[in-house]
Design an enzyme around this catalytic site. Sequence first.
Site, PDB file in Angstrom:
ATOM      1  N   SER A 184      23.430  51.850  -7.861  1.00 39.44           N
ATOM      2  CA  SER A 184      24.805  51.380  -7.664  1.00 39.44           C
ATOM      3  C   SER A 184      25.323  51.956  -6.357  1.00 39.44           C
ATOM      4  CB  SER A 184      25.697  51.848  -8.822  1.00 39.44           C
ATOM      5  OG  SER A 184      27.071  51.730  -8.500  1.00 39.44           O
ATOM      6  N   TYR A 189      28.785  57.801 -15.351  1.00 43.50           N
ATOM      7  CA  TYR A 189      28.106  56.694 -14.671  1.00 43.50           C
ATOM      8  C   TYR A 189      27.739  57.093 -13.245  1.00 43.50           C
ATOM      9  CZ  TYR A 189      27.419  52.077 -12.555  1.00 43.50           C
ATOM     10  OH  TYR A 189      26.904  50.996 -11.879  1.00 43.50           O
TER      11      TYR A 189
END
Length: 295
Positions: free
Chosen positions: A170, A183
């Site tokens: 990401s 995350y």
Amino acid sequence: MYSDLKGKTAVITGAATGLGQGIAKRFLDEGMNVVINYHSHIGEACNLAAKYNDAAIGFGCDDGQDTSDAFNETAEKEGEGIRAIVVQADICTEEGNKKLLDAAIDHFGGVDVWVCNAGIEIQSPTHKVTLDDWNKQISVNLTGVFIGARDMINYAIENDRSMNVIVMSSCHDHIPWGTYAAYTCSKFAATALVQTLGSEYGYVSADSNGEQVIRVNAISPGAINTPINEQRFANKDLYENTVSMIPIGRVGGVAEVASIAAFLASNEASGYITGTSINIDGGLGYGSCFANGEG
């Protein structure tokens, strides 16, 4: 299109929906065989696979795990042309990853590309994050990646095969994101793992004079118009605020991410790339209030 991908086999975790589904479609369109892993979206997984298996067109999967086995049997009945199978497996476990590898070997004779795509994010102010939610995200986004990559490297070494591992990271592997601590930490760590493995196992290519290659790379998407994000972007203010942070002035498409996956899967296209992460974020990681000379 990359000619060296035709006939190769890929396993894609979390491939029933979103980015995983987009990558599966692209790989299948490239002429690859694909093991479509799903956790709970069995209908989407079977619908995707059926499009590439003439014998299984119209087959519905709505009745649980046993039905996915029936789907694969139906798809293989013709004995020719099976391109995609569906496999339910928990990628956070060694057993789940072994199940995927065994399925690829049984149906297609082996694995060439392993895509660690499955992921989870849970938003919460960090001081309110429960240990259970923390562990869930670390388990899927990092531990599952480690198990899959480790097992594929073992498989390649033990069988004298080349291996290409692609990790879906990401843009938050380098951009902190408040209220998404677990995350963000998992993605920072996953990309660090990719860098480590790329460096550690690059020697295989040198030792084999390029006949056996083990490559490990990551893709780091920014704001992409996946089904989950489509729901979020239905909020006009949220969408406009997101776009305002992206220098290129729009959110990305799933097919654009899938094209990077195909690029990394192809040794012809990216055979000299390992241990790196490709940002596909419209410049999000480098946009700031200083971009236009302000400040």
